[in-house]
Write a protein that holds these residues in place. Sequence first.
Motif, PDB file in Angstrom:
ATOM      1  N   LEU A   1     -11.247   6.203   0.066  1.00 55.55           N
ATOM      2  CA  LEU A   1     -10.865   4.800   0.239  1.00 55.55           C
ATOM      3  C   LEU A   1     -11.313   3.960  -0.946  1.00 55.55           C
ATOM      4  CD1 LEU A   1     -11.625   4.373   4.037  1.00 55.55           C
ATOM      5  CD2 LEU A   1      -9.372   4.492   2.946  1.00 55.55           C
ATOM      6  N   ARG A   2     -12.524   4.208  -1.446  1.00 58.08           N
ATOM      7  CA  ARG A   2     -12.997   3.461  -2.632  1.00 58.08           C
ATOM      8  C   ARG A   2     -12.107   3.745  -3.834  1.00 58.08           C
ATOM      9  NH1 ARG A   2     -18.102   4.335  -0.301  1.00 58.08           N
ATOM     10  NH2 ARG A   2     -18.348   6.360  -1.281  1.00 58.08           N
ATOM     11  N   SER A   3     -11.688   4.986  -3.982  1.00 63.61           N
ATOM     12  CA  SER A   3     -10.821   5.363  -5.095  1.00 63.61           C
ATOM     13  C   SER A   3      -9.486   4.631  -5.026  1.00 63.61           C
ATOM     14  CB  SER A   3     -10.604   6.879  -5.085  1.00 63.61           C
ATOM     15  OG  SER A   3      -9.688   7.253  -6.069  1.00 63.61           O
ATOM     16  N   VAL A   4      -8.887   4.594  -3.847  1.00 58.93           N
ATOM     17  CA  VAL A   4      -7.612   3.898  -3.667  1.00 58.93           C
ATOM     18  C   VAL A   4      -7.789   2.402  -3.886  1.00 58.93           C
ATOM     19  CG1 VAL A   4      -5.825   3.278  -2.001  1.00 58.93           C
ATOM     20  CG2 VAL A   4      -6.602   5.631  -2.177  1.00 58.93           C
ATOM     21  N   ALA A   5      -8.851   1.834  -3.337  1.00 57.13           N
ATOM     22  CA  ALA A   5      -9.100   0.396  -3.503  1.00 57.13           C
ATOM     23  C   ALA A   5      -9.277   0.044  -4.970  1.00 57.13           C
ATOM     24  CB  ALA A   5     -10.327  -0.022  -2.698  1.00 57.13           C
ATOM     25  N   SER A   6      -9.978   0.885  -5.692  1.00 56.47           N
ATOM     26  CA  SER A   6     -10.190   0.650  -7.113  1.00 56.47           C
ATOM     27  C   SER A   6      -8.878   0.705  -7.880  1.00 56.47           C
ATOM     28  CB  SER A   6     -11.168   1.689  -7.659  1.00 56.47           C
ATOM     29  OG  SER A   6     -11.345   1.520  -9.040  1.00 56.47           O
ATOM     30  N   ALA A   7      -8.051   1.684  -7.562  1.00 59.50           N
ATOM     31  CA  ALA A   7      -6.746   1.809  -8.221  1.00 59.50           C
ATOM     32  C   ALA A   7      -5.853   0.627  -7.872  1.00 59.50           C
ATOM     33  CB  ALA A   7      -6.082   3.121  -7.829  1.00 59.50           C
ATOM     34  N   GLN A   8      -5.862   0.204  -6.609  1.00 56.52           N
ATOM     35  CA  GLN A   8      -5.049  -0.938  -6.179  1.00 56.52           C
ATOM     36  C   GLN A   8      -5.535  -2.212  -6.863  1.00 56.52           C
ATOM     37  OE1 GLN A   8      -2.361  -1.260  -4.104  1.00 56.52           O
ATOM     38  NE2 GLN A   8      -2.192   0.915  -3.686  1.00 56.52           N
ATOM     39  N   GLN A   9      -6.845  -2.372  -6.965  1.00 58.06           N
ATOM     40  CA  GLN A   9      -7.440  -3.547  -7.610  1.00 58.06           C
ATOM     41  C   GLN A   9      -7.009  -3.598  -9.067  1.00 58.06           C
ATOM     42  OE1 GLN A   9      -9.454  -5.770  -6.011  1.00 58.06           O
ATOM     43  NE2 GLN A   9      -9.873  -7.054  -7.768  1.00 58.06           N
TER      44      GLN A   9
ATOM     45  N   PHE B   1       0.856  -1.187   0.000  1.00 59.67           N
ATOM     46  CA  PHE B   1       0.000   0.000   0.000  1.00 59.67           C
ATOM     47  C   PHE B   1       0.886   1.229   0.000  1.00 59.67           C
ATOM     48  CE2 PHE B   1      -2.138   3.495   2.195  1.00 59.67           C
ATOM     49  CZ  PHE B   1      -3.239   3.634   1.374  1.00 59.67           C
ATOM     50  N   ARG B   2       0.684   2.037  -0.986  1.00 63.19           N
ATOM     51  CA  ARG B   2       1.397   3.315  -1.070  1.00 63.19           C
ATOM     52  C   ARG B   2       0.343   4.411  -1.170  1.00 63.19           C
ATOM     53  NH1 ARG B   2       4.521  -0.311  -3.772  1.00 63.19           N
ATOM     54  NH2 ARG B   2       6.679  -0.424  -3.116  1.00 63.19           N
ATOM     55  N   THR B   3       0.482   5.395  -0.340  1.00 63.50           N
ATOM     56  CA  THR B   3      -0.501   6.468  -0.350  1.00 63.50           C
ATOM     57  C   THR B   3      -0.377   7.260  -1.640  1.00 63.50           C
ATOM     58  OG1 THR B   3       1.030   7.894   0.838  1.00 63.50           O
ATOM     59  CG2 THR B   3      -0.573   6.688   2.153  1.00 63.50           C
ATOM     60  N   PRO B   4      -1.499   7.560  -2.278  1.00 64.25           N
ATOM     61  CA  PRO B   4      -1.453   8.345  -3.509  1.00 64.25           C
ATOM     62  C   PRO B   4      -0.955   9.758  -3.236  1.00 64.25           C
ATOM     63  CG  PRO B   4      -3.612   7.346  -3.170  1.00 64.25           C
ATOM     64  CD  PRO B   4      -2.826   7.140  -1.919  1.00 64.25           C
ATOM     65  N   ALA B   5      -0.015  10.209  -4.021  1.00 71.13           N
ATOM     66  CA  ALA B   5       0.558  11.547  -3.816  1.00 71.13           C
ATOM     67  C   ALA B   5      -0.397  12.648  -4.249  1.00 71.13           C
ATOM     68  CB  ALA B   5       1.865  11.671  -4.588  1.00 71.13           C
ATOM     69  N   VAL B   6      -1.358  12.322  -5.101  1.00 67.33           N
ATOM     70  CA  VAL B   6      -2.238  13.352  -5.647  1.00 67.33           C
ATOM     71  C   VAL B   6      -3.445  13.661  -4.776  1.00 67.33           C
ATOM     72  CG1 VAL B   6      -1.554  12.887  -8.017  1.00 67.33           C
ATOM     73  CG2 VAL B   6      -3.486  11.655  -7.032  1.00 67.33           C
ATOM     74  N   ALA B   7      -3.759  12.812  -3.833  1.00 65.44           N
ATOM     75  CA  ALA B   7      -4.943  13.019  -2.997  1.00 65.44           C
ATOM     76  C   ALA B   7      -4.549  13.707  -1.696  1.00 65.44           C
ATOM     77  CB  ALA B   7      -5.624  11.685  -2.709  1.00 65.44           C
ATOM     78  N   PRO B   8      -5.042  14.924  -1.442  1.00 66.56           N
ATOM     79  CA  PRO B   8      -4.665  15.664  -0.237  1.00 66.56           C
ATOM     80  C   PRO B   8      -4.964  14.915   1.067  1.00 66.56           C
ATOM     81  CG  PRO B   8      -5.967  17.049  -1.705  1.00 66.56           C
ATOM     82  CD  PRO B   8      -5.963  15.674  -2.275  1.00 66.56           C
ATOM     83  N   VAL B   9      -5.990  14.070   1.059  1.00 63.94           N
ATOM     84  CA  VAL B   9      -6.346  13.358   2.291  1.00 63.94           C
ATOM     85  C   VAL B   9      -5.194  12.461   2.760  1.00 63.94           C
ATOM     86  CG1 VAL B   9      -7.437  11.392   1.141  1.00 63.94           C
ATOM     87  CG2 VAL B   9      -8.149  12.017   3.443  1.00 63.94           C
ATOM     88  N   TRP B  10      -4.305  12.066   1.857  1.00 68.09           N
ATOM     89  CA  TRP B  10      -3.213  11.158   2.208  1.00 68.09           C
ATOM     90  C   TRP B  10      -1.906  11.892   2.494  1.00 68.09           C
ATOM     91  CZ3 TRP B  10      -5.401   6.908   3.386  1.00 68.09           C
ATOM     92  CH2 TRP B  10      -6.515   6.473   2.687  1.00 68.09           C
TER      93      TRP B  10
END
Length: 111
Positions: free
Chosen positions: A96-104, A63-72
């Motif tokens: 979280l759904r966005s990250v999960a979708s990208a990870q998937q 798991f790597r936090t997305p650099a583009v999302a301010p929440v991370w």
Amino acid sequence: MSSLGWRGEVLRSSALPARDGRSQRLADLAAATGSTVYLCGTGGMRYLEVEPFAERRIAVVPFRTPAVAPVWQFAREVSALWALASIGPSSLAEALRSVASAQQGAAEPHA
């Protein structure tokens, strides 16, 4: 955590069959819950043994936090509770759904 849209079930690891040993235990717990992917933080990737997961056909995905999302932005320094308190349950659920979708998408084999 219904406020985040999570409809899962809370299980106690003590009620699930698992061996001793850090990686073996995590792999056993993941298998006992029907997991096909184990999302591992960058710290855990330094010590995690992937063999127990591979034996159970469970992919280990860093798991790597997305650099583009301010929440991370500070996610490596604080818990998820910070994000919940800062942006609220609806925005956090969407993030979280966005990250999960990208990870998937990254974990799926490409034809």
